[in-house]
Design an enzyme around this catalytic site. Structure first.
Site, PDB file in Angstrom:
ATOM      1  N   ASP A 211       0.863  -1.174   0.000  1.00 35.05           N
ATOM      2  CA  ASP A 211       0.000   0.000   0.000  1.00 35.05           C
ATOM      3  C   ASP A 211       0.914   1.243   0.000  1.00 35.05           C
ATOM      4  O   ASP A 211       2.127   1.153   0.171  1.00 35.05           O
ATOM      5  CB  ASP A 211      -0.942   0.004   1.203  1.00 35.05           C
ATOM      6  CG  ASP A 211      -2.156   0.897   0.942  1.00 35.05           C
ATOM      7  OD1 ASP A 211      -2.102   1.721   0.004  1.00 35.05           O
ATOM      8  OD2 ASP A 211      -3.153   0.789   1.671  1.00 35.05           O
TER       9      ASP A 211
HETATM   10  C1  NOJ Z   1      -3.863   3.974  -0.042  1.00 38.70           C
HETATM   11  C2  NOJ Z   1      -5.066   3.114   0.135  1.00 38.70           C
HETATM   12  O1  NOJ Z   1      -5.006   2.494   1.409  1.00 38.70           O
HETATM   13  C3  NOJ Z   1      -5.218   2.040  -0.925  1.00 38.70           C
HETATM   14  O2  NOJ Z   1      -6.458   1.434  -0.761  1.00 38.70           O
HETATM   15  C4  NOJ Z   1      -5.068   2.633  -2.291  1.00 38.70           C
HETATM   16  O3  NOJ Z   1      -5.217   1.612  -3.243  1.00 38.70           O
HETATM   17  C5  NOJ Z   1      -3.707   3.305  -2.392  1.00 38.70           C
HETATM   18  N1  NOJ Z   1      -3.612   4.365  -1.405  1.00 38.70           N
HETATM   19  C6  NOJ Z   1      -3.449   3.897  -3.771  1.00 38.70           C
HETATM   20  O4  NOJ Z   1      -4.231   5.019  -3.960  1.00 38.70           O
END
Ligand code: NOJ
Length: 756
Positions: free
Chosen positions: A315
């Protein structure tokens, strides 16, 4: 500090000036850290395609061939992801590079159409030595431009087929915009609605989430990833992110191995079985080992036990966060922990790029592990057909966004996800010639109906409830906002009361703004702000029947609202077709068929409260609250309709059986009312005594079906004992114990016995 930027895809020009095309012999590349890399042989014979460029060869052969030609720098570059375009996500903070190497593995693509992608792809394909295309990913969570209801609402539709249709729309639009890969579905189980990200999952139940997760994966990916309109899926957030304490985002989670296996892992396992190409590691610390450095979950379970041959992406900044989480002392150690645990691609924090070469040289990371990660990423690129078709055809937007059939799907899903929570005196459906006073902050609102994670959706694409209702009513709808979503300004109350007094019925549209849920959007109470509740209490004094229409991204505390309203319709955040869908349900064009997939507590203080809990030592009259009932306001599975479904007796084909037998449970349901409707039969299992205690009941099967007025249908559930009556221990080993079980449907409970 956040830095928005249009990525400057300055390819290492020294690299571009060197050799790029097949047919050239060898070259030495400078890398981002200034060290050199070994020369690599390329094919001299221009007429013979290099094996990795030969689409007739199996993917594995192509991967191995390409891997054998790559320098260390080229391999490491594949393991990194950066962003391209205007990163308008407020939670995506701290980007650390402003020059993106064209050898990069992947980019998060913030574009409305394919032009920027194609320009960048050209650099990668035509100006790098090996011409490896870039993989473009984006958060296409509930639609790209045709935004449909949030995932929590989608779960409430109990219609995975329709959810799949919506994912097809999302995939088609995203694909036209140049996106190869969506960071969806989110299959986190959430039992605490203070956590804003409850909006992004399908609710509190592992089985239902598994079904919807698998349906989404299949729909996004289709049968062949290289076909037009198919994109790769990403199961997230692996794992246990939804166990967030007190609903706070990003915080550590305490999850026993037993609960991991009972509750949080099953939807991921189902998604992997459905063929999910990728998985995203989670932010949360799982009882001491962060998700993004967790060897047990990413390697032992995902890759070894489940044989997942796709890749794991971190993430956002999850690798560098291993420092804040108290595991790694610096970025280098963070990269080491992450890659050794099985995390293949580093999302934006650039640590793999900076440190992997040194870690390899020091023997702290093995070449075998790096090669394994690169293989997994290349495999997806080949499967997507990116080597053959690296570019996206740039078609006029009118040919692929907001198409009539896409809007139709969005509308159907919105209608099927709405849950009728209360309908005293059959105040609903409304007569079309009655005088409606439409009141409340959500009544003419467009942007908040989109919910969080609205892709490239736009407020102006949304039909408001006001416009939707005016479209179907025979008399014009009177409107007054009454108040804002929060604050203390009651100056609009008087006008709202006047409008209400001149009407036959009040439709009061309350709820949450779209940024009150989603990432980093926790709330300490899940009740609506007092001003909205006060508006309802004030309108109630008019004596007019009041229908409360709710739009929100979580379950709510309706302690004050529910008793005061005559009817309550939960519409969630329904997307671009929210207005017409609400209007149709309110006026009986659609018979509400949504059922809750999250429990609505009696008050916020009951949280966590969920249906599939274990039994307590003192059942019944003990362990109760002093001040509130101990039962929730509305339970998982609950929802009313405008017709009556009469359930016959549940029968079983055999009440005693062995583990190798299959038995069938049946129940005949009749639509006894005079309106067609869709009913979902929910089949639960209860294992009352077990050496490892089981929840009071567990959903094992469901089926939704249209029953015309007067029609009856026999719903069945074929029980496979090993699948439906077994349980796992904390190591994921499956057991089944002979004895009595109960099949539960509505208020019926039928005993069945598994013999030795
Ligand atoms: C953080 C988020 O937790 C995740 O769900 C997302 O896919 C990523 N950012 C990319 O935007």
């Amino acid at each position: 500090m956040k830095r928005n930027f249009i990525a400057c895809f300055l390819l290492l020009t020294s690299l571009a000036a060197g050799a790029k095309q097949q047919g050239e012999t060898s070259m030495t590349l400078p890398d981002g850290n200034g060290s050199s890399r070994e020369p690599v042989e390329l094919n001299r014979n221009k007429r013979q395609p290099l094996p990795y460029k030969d689409a007739t060869l199996p993917v594995e052969t192509r991967v191995e061939d390409l891997l054998s030609r790559m320098t260390l720098y080229e391999k490491i570059a594949q393991l990194n992801q950066y962003t391209l375009g205007n990163n308008d996500n407020v939670n995506n903070i701290d980007e650390v590079v402003d020059k993106i190497p064209s050898e990069t593995g992947s980019l998060i693509y913030f574009g409305d159409n394919a032009s920027l992608r194609n320009a960048m792809q050209k650099k990668a394909v035509e100006e790098t030595r090996l011409g490896i295309p870039i993989l473009f990913g984006f958060d296409v969570i509930h639609g790209f431009r045709t935004v449909y209801p949030i995932p929590l609402a989608i779960g409430a539709s109990w219609n995975p087929g329709l959810a799949g249709e919506a994912c097809r729309v999302a995939a088609m639009e995203a694909w036209h915009a140049g996106i190869d890969w969506t960071f969806s579905p989110m299959v986190d189980i959430a039992r605490d609605a203070r956590w804003g990200r409850i909006a992004e999952g399908y609710g509190e139940d592992p089985y239902l989430t598994s079904v919807f997760g698998a349906a989404s994966v299949k729909a996004y990916q289709g049968d062949d990833l290289s076909e037009p309109g198919n994109i790769a899926a990403c199961l997230k957030h692996y794992v246990g992110y939804g166990a967030s304490e007190a609903g706070r985002d990003y915080v550590p989670t305490e999850i026993s191995r037993q609960t991991l296996w009972d509750t949080y892992l099953p939807p991921f396992e189902a998604g992997i079985k459905a063929g999910a190409a990728t998985v995203m590691s989670s932010f949360n610390n799982i009882s001491g080992i962060p998700g993004s450095a967790n060897h047990y979950t990413m390697t032992e379970v995902l890759k070894e036990k489940w044989n997942h041959d796709g890749f794991v992406v971190a993430d956002w900044n999850a690798v560098v966060q291993l420092i804040s989480q108290g595991m790694a002392k610096d970025g280098k150690e963070a990269a080491m922990y992450a890659i050794n645990a099985g995390l293949d691609m580093d999302m934006v924090d650039n640590l793999y790029m900076q440190h992997l070469e040194a870690l390899l040289n020091e023997g702290k990371v093995s070449m075998e592990r790096v090669d394994d990660a690169v293989r997994r990423i290349l495999k997806l690129k080949f499967e997507l057909g990116l080597f053959e078709n690296p570019y996206t055809e740039e078609k006029p937007e009118s040919e692929w966004v907001l198409l009539p059939e896409s809007l139709e799907t969005a509308r159907n899903l919105a209608e099927e996800s709405m849950v009728l929570l209360k309908n005293d005196g059959d105040v609903l459906p409304l007569e079309k010639d009655c005088k409606v006073a439409l009141i409340g902050p959500m009544a003419r609102n467009q942007k908040d109906l989109l919910g969080s994670w609205f892709g490239r959706g736009r407020a102006e694409d949304v039909t408001s409830i006001y416009d939707g209702l005016n479209e179907v009513m025979e008399t014009s709808v009177a409107y007054a906002p009454g108040c804002d979503f929060d604050g203390s300004d009651t100056s609009g109350f008087a006008e709202a009361v006047r409008v209400a007094s001149e009407s036959d019925v009040v439709v009061l549209c309350l709820g949450e703004k779209r940024n009150w849920s989603g990432e980093n959007a926790s709330r300490s109470t899940i009740a609506l702000p007092g001003i909205q509740e006060d508006l309802l209490m004030t309108l109630k004094e008019t004596g007019k029947p009041i229908v409360v229409v709710l739009s929100n991204g979580r379950s709510l505390d309706l302690t004050r609202i529910s008793p005061a309203a005559d009817a309550v319709l939960e519409t969630w955040q329904p997307g671009v077709m929210g207005g017409p869908a609400v209007a149709s349900v309110l006026t009986g064009g659609t018979n509400p068929s949504g059922r809750l997939t999250v429990t609505f507590p009696y008050t916020t203080g009951q949280i966590p409260v969920y249906y599939n809990h274990r039994e307590s030592g003192r059942r019944g009259s003990q362990g109760l609250y002093q001040d509130i009932p101990s039962t929730p306001m509305y339970e998982f599975g609950y929802g009313l309709s405008y017709t009556d479904y009469e359930y016959g007796q549940v029968t079983v084909s055999a009440d005693s059986f062995t583990v190798n037998d299959r038995i069938t449970a049946s129940v005949t349901v009749r639509n006894a009312g005079d309106m067609d409707g869709k009913e979902t039969v929910q089949w639960y299992i209860c294992d009352p005594y077990s050496s490892l205690t089981r929840p009071v009941k567990e959903l094992k099967h469901f089926e939704k079906r249209l029953l015309k007025a007067g029609e009856e249908y026999t719903f069945t559930f074929e029980i496979d004992p090993m699948r439906d009556l077994s349980f796992v221990n904390g190591e994921g080993e499956r057991f089944i114990e002979p004895g009595d079980f109960y099949i539960m449907v509505k208020d019926q409970k039928v005993r069945i016995t598994l013999t030795e």
